[in-house]
Design an enzyme around this catalytic site. Structure first.
Site, PDB file in Angstrom:
ATOM      1  N   ASP A  24       1.281  -4.144  -0.995  1.00 26.94           N
ATOM      2  CA  ASP A  24       1.387  -2.735  -0.613  1.00 26.94           C
ATOM      3  C   ASP A  24       1.134  -1.938  -1.890  1.00 26.94           C
ATOM      4  O   ASP A  24       1.972  -1.915  -2.791  1.00 26.94           O
ATOM      5  CB  ASP A  24       2.796  -2.478  -0.050  1.00 26.94           C
ATOM      6  CG  ASP A  24       3.069  -0.992   0.192  1.00 26.94           C
ATOM      7  OD1 ASP A  24       2.154  -0.162   0.010  1.00 26.94           O
ATOM      8  OD2 ASP A  24       4.223  -0.674   0.563  1.00 26.94           O
ATOM      9  N   LYS A  87      -3.073   6.790  -6.392  1.00 26.53           N
ATOM     10  CA  LYS A  87      -3.545   6.589  -5.014  1.00 26.53           C
ATOM     11  C   LYS A  87      -4.049   7.891  -4.404  1.00 26.53           C
ATOM     12  O   LYS A  87      -4.948   7.884  -3.579  1.00 26.53           O
ATOM     13  CB  LYS A  87      -2.389   6.019  -4.189  1.00 26.53           C
ATOM     14  CG  LYS A  87      -2.795   5.552  -2.807  1.00 26.53           C
ATOM     15  CD  LYS A  87      -1.615   4.877  -2.151  1.00 26.53           C
ATOM     16  CE  LYS A  87      -1.860   4.493  -0.730  1.00 26.53           C
ATOM     17  NZ  LYS A  87      -0.684   3.818  -0.166  1.00 26.53           N
ATOM     18  N   GLU A 187      -1.604   0.481   6.714  1.00 24.49           N
ATOM     19  CA  GLU A 187      -0.162   0.336   6.469  1.00 24.49           C
ATOM     20  C   GLU A 187       0.656   0.287   7.769  1.00 24.49           C
ATOM     21  O   GLU A 187       1.515  -0.583   7.913  1.00 24.49           O
ATOM     22  CB  GLU A 187       0.325   1.480   5.563  1.00 24.49           C
ATOM     23  CG  GLU A 187      -0.167   1.294   4.127  1.00 24.49           C
ATOM     24  CD  GLU A 187      -0.119   2.561   3.294  1.00 24.49           C
ATOM     25  OE1 GLU A 187       0.441   3.576   3.762  1.00 24.49           O
ATOM     26  OE2 GLU A 187      -0.664   2.547   2.176  1.00 24.49           O
ATOM     27  N   ASP A 211       6.596   6.992   8.809  1.00 27.95           N
ATOM     28  CA  ASP A 211       6.658   6.574   7.405  1.00 27.95           C
ATOM     29  C   ASP A 211       7.022   7.767   6.516  1.00 27.95           C
ATOM     30  O   ASP A 211       6.184   8.620   6.244  1.00 27.95           O
ATOM     31  CB  ASP A 211       5.280   5.982   7.027  1.00 27.95           C
ATOM     32  CG  ASP A 211       5.235   5.498   5.573  1.00 27.95           C
ATOM     33  OD1 ASP A 211       6.162   5.788   4.804  1.00 27.95           O
ATOM     34  OD2 ASP A 211       4.244   4.826   5.220  1.00 27.95           O
TER      35      ASP A 211
END
Ligand code: AMP
Length: 616
Positions: A24, A87, A187, A211
């Site tokens: 991850d 990211k 994800e 999330d």
């Protein structure tokens, strides 16, 4: 076609004793997991406790790097050399991030608004791919230490909303870190796999993955049928998360118990922030929180906290409503709700999500680890260890075309499920260009000269236009039989051409394995070469536009200014003929800094002229 799994050291297509890890790669934290006795497990660092590696990179004055907890300690002391949230920059152009530049403590640069961002550290320029590779490398090292063997294959997760460029950037980062990325998994799909939702019968199921991390919120609505996941809708807020809960507590204390505290004192401010996060975490399990700050007793109850954050949690529920509307599905049609991210530990979050969907939540796995755990499950499937799960056909090598400077531009990445279709827009590089050669290649290297040429054709009859104006759409369609159809068309004129190729024709599995091995062995060199060619391409465009700028705006530029532009263009041209990409980048930055105010002046002048023109 099938999934090519190779032993990188021997080159044999052999599956024994290989580990495929799940990774991850997160905005704030990253982690790596693997399958142990049929269960996914997150790997800890040397302390044997912590599984999270902060996604932070620190550079010392010799460009030596550390990643993770060590780097996090430098965030405050040495912010310009400490890179975080990489990211958010993956696969992004400067245009995409321009309005957020102030948000980062370090320097993001670009001159050409269309090309990808770079990050400046002292005198060097790094791409988000290189920085992500540093994080992946740290995770690889951690896994190798824990497992006592080499780790060379991984499944890496990305947000469901990542586009092709962002996915490709993530693959490239893996390659650079010495990892063969067998698959990029969404994800929310990984989180569902961690809860084994794919294995529950053959009926169609609809899943909501909620999330909520430290700084971002994502809701994804997925549908799974016959083991295949499809994303129906995504929604969210890239600047909403647990950090905002902490902030709400700080604001509350400053308005009440800490009204007269000295905010000029950095240490006090820092201790209030830390106390706020502690309060939030403690209120997950207790009803009250108490501490001392600057000699004062302060406290917070769970119900106080709930009312402070109710509005923020409400915003996440609004996103859920929007996602459901986009997916054209009612809240009552959701079969599973999966909770991901550290902030879903907050009781009010769970309560409001449960209330909204009217169903129990999947929340018994660690919400910080669940995505990596699911990636490990997927990795295990790909390693062939779960016999009852059928592998779908994939394309074993990437397919793409040659672009300026002999670079490979991938349209269909390796291991993509087939059938697969992908398209991208290109343009011309010369004024009045009428023909465009389209050369199709197969392979993993950055330069087409190292890849395998499958064929080429010429798109003719492009109407004469200035460079950069034609819109040429190139589409790759790989059908279930492995036949690739490549179609090119100029959108303004409608001219079109296509060819058909069978990429697997005339290549053995051993050849393919060898190509993969070479791509990983040469990743570092290839990346440097690509960076140099890209910098040169970008510089050549800037040199041309600087020349055009001088010839079109002679009347408003002074002789000294023209002289100075010519000098900087000369310096850039010299850099372009050399091998130093950092020098090309810094010369571009210098030219750009000098010409930006002049360009503004020219624009004002031309607008003024145009307005006068209409009046007369
Ligand atoms: P992530 O980005 O998924 O790592 O989420 C980190 C966020 O989760 C941060 O805002 C943390 O403060 C928050 N968090 C971690 N543990 C807890 C907890 N026990 N209760 C509430 N929030 C937590």
């Amino acid at each position: 076609m099938g999934l090519v799994s190779i032993n990188i050291k021997t080159g044999s297509v052999d599956k024994s004793d290989e580990v495929v890890v799940g990774i991850d790669l997160g905005t704030t934290n990253s982690l790596v997991a693997f399958m142990e006795n049929g269960r996914p497990k997150a790997i800890t660092g040397e302390d044997g406790k912590h599984t999270l590696v902060p996604s932070i990179i620190h550079f010392d004055e010799h460009y030596g790097i550390v990643v993770g907890d060590q780097a996090r300690k430098k965030l405050v002391a040495d912010p310009t050399n400490t890179i975080y949230s990489v990211k958010r920059l993956m696969g992004k152009s400067y245009n995409d991030v321009a309005d957020r530049n102030g948000f980062f403590g370090y320097k993001i640069i670009d001159d050409d608004t269309e090309s990808l961002v770079k990050i400046r550290v002292q005198d060097r320029y790094y791409t988000p791919v290189e920085l992500s590779a540093a994080i992946l490398g740290e995770l690889k090292k951690r896994a190798e230490k824990a497992l006592g063997k080499k780790v060379e294959k991984a499944v890496v997760t990305v947000p469901a909303y990542f586009n092709d460029a962002q996915r490709q950037a993530t693959r490239d980062a893996g390659k650079l870190a010495g990892l063969d990325v067998l698959r990029i998994v969404n994800e929310p799909t990984a989180a569902s796999l961690a809860y084994g939702i794919d294995a529950e019968g053959y009926d169609k199921q609809v899943i909501a993955v909620y999330d909520l991390g430290g700084g971002t919120f994502d809701i994804s609505i997925l549908q799974i049928e016959d083991g295949i996941f499809e994303v129906l809708a995504t929604n969210g807020n890239t600047f909403l998360g647990g950090d905002d809960f902490d902030h709400a507590i700080v604001e509350h204390w400053l308005a009440t118990e800490l009204r007269d505290v000295d905010m000029a004192d950095a240490a006090t401010v820092q201790s209030i922030r830390i106390a706020a996060e502690n309060a939030k975490k403690q209120l997950t399990t207790s009803e009250t929180f108490e501490t001392d700050i600057a000699g004062r007793k302060i406290q917070l109850t769970r119900s106080n906290f709930n009312s402070l954050i109710a509005r923020l949690v409400g915003q996440t529920i609004d996103c859920c409503k929007n996602a459901l509307a986009d997916a054209k599905i009612g809240a009552d049609q959701i079969d599973h709700i999966v909770m991901v991210g550290g902030s879903t530990r907050v009781p009010l979050v769970k309560e409001l999500v449960r209330q909204f969907f009217g169903k129990d939540l999947h929340d018994n796995l660690d919400p910080d680890e669940v995505v990596a755990l699911g990636a490990a499950v997927q990795a295990d499937i790909l390693a062939g260890n779960q016999k009852d799960i059928l592998l779908i056909d994939v394309t074993p090598l990437s397919l793409g075309i040659e672009t300026v400077g002999g670079l490979m531009d991938v349209l269909i990445p390796r291991n993509s499920k087939i059938p697969f279709s992908a398209g991208r827009q290109y343009t011309t590089s010369v004024d009045g260009q009428k023909n465009l050669k389209i050369a199709v290649f197969q392979g993993e290297r950055d330069l087409v000269e190292h890849n395998r040429k499958l064929g080429e054709f010429v798109l003719k009859g492009i109407p004469p236009m200035p460079a950069g104006l034609p819109k040429i759409d190139i589409r790759f369609m790989l059908n279930a039989d492995g036949i690739l159809k490549v179609k090119a068309g100029e959108l303004r004129s409608g001219t079109e051409q296509e060819i058909e190729i069978k990429p697997s024709y005339g290549i053995s599995e051993d050849d393919m394995a060898l190509m993969l091995i070479q791509s990983i062995q040469n990743a570092q060199n290839d990346l440097q070469t690509r960076a140099l060619i890209e910098a040169r391409n970008e510089a050549n465009i800037i040199i041309l536009s600087a020349d055009k700028f001088i010839s079109q705006n002679g009347e408003i530029l002074s002789n000294e200014e023209i002289e100075q532009i010519r000098k900087l263009v000369g310096k850039l041209s010299e850099a372009v003929s050399g091998q130093d990409k950092d020098l090309i980048n810094s010369s571009m930055e210098e030219l750009n800094t000098y010409t930006t105010p002049l360009a503004h002046r020219a624009m004002d002048f031309n607008i003024g002229k145009a307005i006068k023109g209409t009046v007369v």
